[in-house]
Design a protein around this motif. Sequence first.
Motif, PDB file in Angstrom:
ATOM      1  N   LEU A  96      18.943  47.485  64.017  1.00 28.85           N
ATOM      2  CA  LEU A  96      18.308  48.786  64.183  1.00 28.85           C
ATOM      3  C   LEU A  96      17.085  48.638  65.073  1.00 28.85           C
ATOM      4  O   LEU A  96      16.282  47.729  64.882  1.00 28.85           O
ATOM      5  CB  LEU A  96      17.892  49.350  62.820  1.00 28.85           C
ATOM      6  CG  LEU A  96      17.009  50.602  62.814  1.00 28.85           C
ATOM      7  CD1 LEU A  96      17.755  51.792  63.398  1.00 28.85           C
ATOM      8  CD2 LEU A  96      16.535  50.907  61.395  1.00 28.85           C
ATOM      9  N   CYS A  97      16.951  49.524  66.048  1.00 28.40           N
ATOM     10  CA  CYS A  97      15.771  49.559  66.915  1.00 28.40           C
ATOM     11  C   CYS A  97      15.356  51.011  67.103  1.00 28.40           C
ATOM     12  O   CYS A  97      16.209  51.876  67.337  1.00 28.40           O
ATOM     13  CB  CYS A  97      16.063  48.946  68.287  1.00 28.40           C
ATOM     14  SG  CYS A  97      16.554  47.219  68.272  1.00 28.40           S
ATOM     15  N   GLU A  98      14.056  51.279  67.024  1.00 33.98           N
ATOM     16  CA  GLU A  98      13.529  52.622  67.246  1.00 33.98           C
ATOM     17  C   GLU A  98      12.263  52.521  68.084  1.00 33.98           C
ATOM     18  O   GLU A  98      11.469  51.606  67.907  1.00 33.98           O
ATOM     19  CB  GLU A  98      13.207  53.321  65.926  1.00 33.98           C
ATOM     20  CG  GLU A  98      14.418  53.534  65.028  1.00 33.98           C
ATOM     21  CD  GLU A  98      14.053  54.263  63.745  1.00 33.98           C
ATOM     22  OE1 GLU A  98      13.103  55.082  63.778  1.00 33.98           O
ATOM     23  OE2 GLU A  98      14.702  54.019  62.718  1.00 33.98           O
ATOM     24  N   LYS A  99      12.081  53.510  68.954  1.00 32.64           N
ATOM     25  CA  LYS A  99      10.902  53.460  69.826  1.00 32.64           C
ATOM     26  C   LYS A  99      10.491  54.874  70.231  1.00 32.64           C
ATOM     27  O   LYS A  99      11.330  55.680  70.645  1.00 32.64           O
ATOM     28  CB  LYS A  99      11.217  52.643  71.082  1.00 32.64           C
ATOM     29  CG  LYS A  99      10.043  52.440  72.040  1.00 32.64           C
ATOM     30  CD  LYS A  99       9.064  51.408  71.532  1.00 32.64           C
ATOM     31  CE  LYS A  99       7.926  51.156  72.526  1.00 32.64           C
ATOM     32  NZ  LYS A  99       8.375  50.419  73.707  1.00 32.64           N
TER      33      LYS A  99
ATOM     34  N   MET B 168       9.784  49.734  66.347  1.00 32.28           N
ATOM     35  CA  MET B 168      10.253  49.251  65.057  1.00 32.28           C
ATOM     36  C   MET B 168      11.656  48.679  65.242  1.00 32.28           C
ATOM     37  O   MET B 168      12.486  49.274  65.926  1.00 32.28           O
ATOM     38  CB  MET B 168      10.301  50.403  64.049  1.00 32.28           C
ATOM     39  CG  MET B 168      10.512  49.969  62.591  1.00 32.28           C
ATOM     40  SD  MET B 168      12.161  49.352  62.144  1.00 32.28           S
ATOM     41  CE  MET B 168      13.186  50.791  62.497  1.00 32.28           C
ATOM     42  N   ASP B 169      11.907  47.523  64.659  1.00 31.78           N
ATOM     43  CA  ASP B 169      13.238  46.940  64.787  1.00 31.78           C
ATOM     44  C   ASP B 169      13.517  45.984  63.639  1.00 31.78           C
ATOM     45  O   ASP B 169      12.595  45.494  62.986  1.00 31.78           O
ATOM     46  CB  ASP B 169      13.374  46.202  66.124  1.00 31.78           C
ATOM     47  CG  ASP B 169      12.574  44.913  66.149  1.00 31.78           C
ATOM     48  OD1 ASP B 169      13.111  43.878  65.722  1.00 31.78           O
ATOM     49  OD2 ASP B 169      11.403  44.937  66.582  1.00 31.78           O
ATOM     50  N   THR B 170      14.783  45.739  63.413  1.00 33.12           N
ATOM     51  CA  THR B 170      15.208  44.729  62.434  1.00 33.12           C
ATOM     52  C   THR B 170      15.762  43.487  63.109  1.00 33.12           C
ATOM     53  O   THR B 170      16.115  42.530  62.423  1.00 33.12           O
ATOM     54  CB  THR B 170      16.274  45.295  61.484  1.00 33.12           C
ATOM     55  OG1 THR B 170      17.450  45.641  62.232  1.00 33.12           O
ATOM     56  CG2 THR B 170      15.755  46.525  60.739  1.00 33.12           C
ATOM     57  N   ILE B 171      15.844  43.484  64.430  1.00 33.68           N
ATOM     58  CA  ILE B 171      16.425  42.323  65.110  1.00 33.68           C
ATOM     59  C   ILE B 171      15.418  41.174  65.210  1.00 33.68           C
ATOM     60  O   ILE B 171      15.809  40.017  65.298  1.00 33.68           O
ATOM     61  CB  ILE B 171      16.998  42.683  66.497  1.00 33.68           C
ATOM     62  CG1 ILE B 171      15.900  43.077  67.481  1.00 33.68           C
ATOM     63  CG2 ILE B 171      18.033  43.804  66.372  1.00 33.68           C
ATOM     64  CD1 ILE B 171      16.420  43.287  68.905  1.00 33.68           C
ATOM     65  N   THR B 172      14.114  41.505  65.170  1.00 31.50           N
ATOM     66  CA  THR B 172      13.102  40.448  65.234  1.00 31.50           C
ATOM     67  C   THR B 172      13.198  39.543  64.009  1.00 31.50           C
ATOM     68  O   THR B 172      13.122  38.315  64.124  1.00 31.50           O
ATOM     69  CB  THR B 172      11.697  41.056  65.350  1.00 31.50           C
ATOM     70  OG1 THR B 172      11.591  41.731  66.611  1.00 31.50           O
ATOM     71  CG2 THR B 172      10.629  39.985  65.284  1.00 31.50           C
ATOM     72  N   LYS B 173      13.365  40.133  62.827  1.00 28.86           N
ATOM     73  CA  LYS B 173      13.442  39.285  61.635  1.00 28.86           C
ATOM     74  C   LYS B 173      14.716  38.444  61.651  1.00 28.86           C
ATOM     75  O   LYS B 173      14.737  37.338  61.103  1.00 28.86           O
ATOM     76  CB  LYS B 173      13.358  40.107  60.356  1.00 28.86           C
ATOM     77  CG  LYS B 173      14.545  40.994  60.017  1.00 28.86           C
ATOM     78  CD  LYS B 173      14.300  41.660  58.670  1.00 28.86           C
ATOM     79  CE  LYS B 173      15.433  42.579  58.284  1.00 28.86           C
ATOM     80  NZ  LYS B 173      15.199  43.226  56.953  1.00 28.86           N
ATOM     81  N   ALA B 174      15.768  38.925  62.309  1.00 26.08           N
ATOM     82  CA  ALA B 174      16.989  38.126  62.436  1.00 26.08           C
ATOM     83  C   ALA B 174      16.759  36.943  63.366  1.00 26.08           C
ATOM     84  O   ALA B 174      17.220  35.829  63.104  1.00 26.08           O
ATOM     85  CB  ALA B 174      18.134  38.992  62.959  1.00 26.08           C
TER      86      ALA B 174
ATOM     87  N   PHE C 249       7.327  38.346  73.456  1.00 22.67           N
ATOM     88  CA  PHE C 249       8.683  38.904  73.586  1.00 22.67           C
ATOM     89  C   PHE C 249       8.734  40.431  73.570  1.00 22.67           C
ATOM     90  O   PHE C 249       9.804  41.007  73.747  1.00 22.67           O
ATOM     91  CB  PHE C 249       9.574  38.391  72.442  1.00 22.67           C
ATOM     92  CG  PHE C 249       9.580  36.898  72.283  1.00 22.67           C
ATOM     93  CD1 PHE C 249      10.222  36.090  73.212  1.00 22.67           C
ATOM     94  CD2 PHE C 249       8.936  36.289  71.218  1.00 22.67           C
ATOM     95  CE1 PHE C 249      10.232  34.710  73.071  1.00 22.67           C
ATOM     96  CE2 PHE C 249       8.932  34.907  71.063  1.00 22.67           C
ATOM     97  CZ  PHE C 249       9.575  34.120  71.993  1.00 22.67           C
ATOM     98  N   GLY C 250       7.598  41.079  73.330  1.00 24.48           N
ATOM     99  CA  GLY C 250       7.624  42.536  73.164  1.00 24.48           C
ATOM    100  C   GLY C 250       8.178  42.938  71.816  1.00 24.48           C
ATOM    101  O   GLY C 250       8.541  44.100  71.608  1.00 24.48           O
ATOM    102  N   ALA C 251       8.249  41.976  70.883  1.00 23.37           N
ATOM    103  CA  ALA C 251       8.848  42.218  69.577  1.00 23.37           C
ATOM    104  C   ALA C 251       7.879  42.949  68.659  1.00 23.37           C
ATOM    105  O   ALA C 251       6.704  42.599  68.585  1.00 23.37           O
ATOM    106  CB  ALA C 251       9.267  40.889  68.942  1.00 23.37           C
ATOM    107  N   GLY C 252       8.387  43.950  67.949  1.00 23.51           N
ATOM    108  CA  GLY C 252       7.585  44.660  66.958  1.00 23.51           C
ATOM    109  C   GLY C 252       7.863  44.119  65.578  1.00 23.51           C
ATOM    110  O   GLY C 252       7.299  43.124  65.156  1.00 23.51           O
TER     111      GLY C 252
END
Length: 252
Positions: free
Chosen positions: A182-185, A19-25, A48-51
């Motif tokens: 924010l990034c969580e894994k 889970m991350d918020t950097i992908t939407k950025a 990209f491995g983006a969630g």
Amino acid sequence: MNAPKNILEVWRKFDDVGMDTITKAFFYDKRKKRQRTVAEMKEHYEGFGAGGNCFDLAIWLLAELNEAGIEAYPIGHDFFDEKAHVALIALGEDGEKYYCDLGDQWIQPILIEKNDRFIEGKLAGFFPGAYVKVETKEKEFNISYIRNNGKISMQTFPLTRYTNEDLLRAGELSQARIWKALCEKRVRREGTDEVTHWEFYNWKSFESSLSGLNKEPELSSKDEWAERIALNMGMDLEFVKAALSKFEYIEK
């Protein structure tokens, strides 16, 4: 309290999706603030491995559950607010309800209504770094997160059933907000069977396990942070660097 096999088979498709918020950025300008489609999310994960954030992951998981013939629907709190969080309820063959939350990186779904399999005590193996306890009421349910050091936190979720249209509208609102990175894994480290929780937030990172909280050394540049995030999240390094450029760096 475990979900049945058909729900778990779908859930396991997301075992390596963070889970991350950097992908939407990263995609903020290209998508013109709109919610990404499931096809786009799959493409971005493969490339990209983006969630994505909790709305991305709920929309994606809902599509996969429906494709497998499993009825599911969105729930959440503060749904159309900046503090919104979304998850899903998936229904078993007998209509029993299972809470599915990829946004908070749960290890697996959990039963949230009382029947002959419901356990009222604290349980391991559902949330990384903590035991959980479920308390179900008529119109809501509570989840307590219990740490080994005695710290307890709680979330309350109304059992309000939102529509897919509600989910997309709330997702659009969430995608338009760019806040702190924010990034969580969920992480399974080599040599251990425990699933831990790695998190990056506000230019700090740490890992939670049942044995406690491990605060990682602070770094001195965005590029160093990008390397740490890419390594722990399984993301493409250049993608992470570009995404972090959208956020203000806090000098330490």
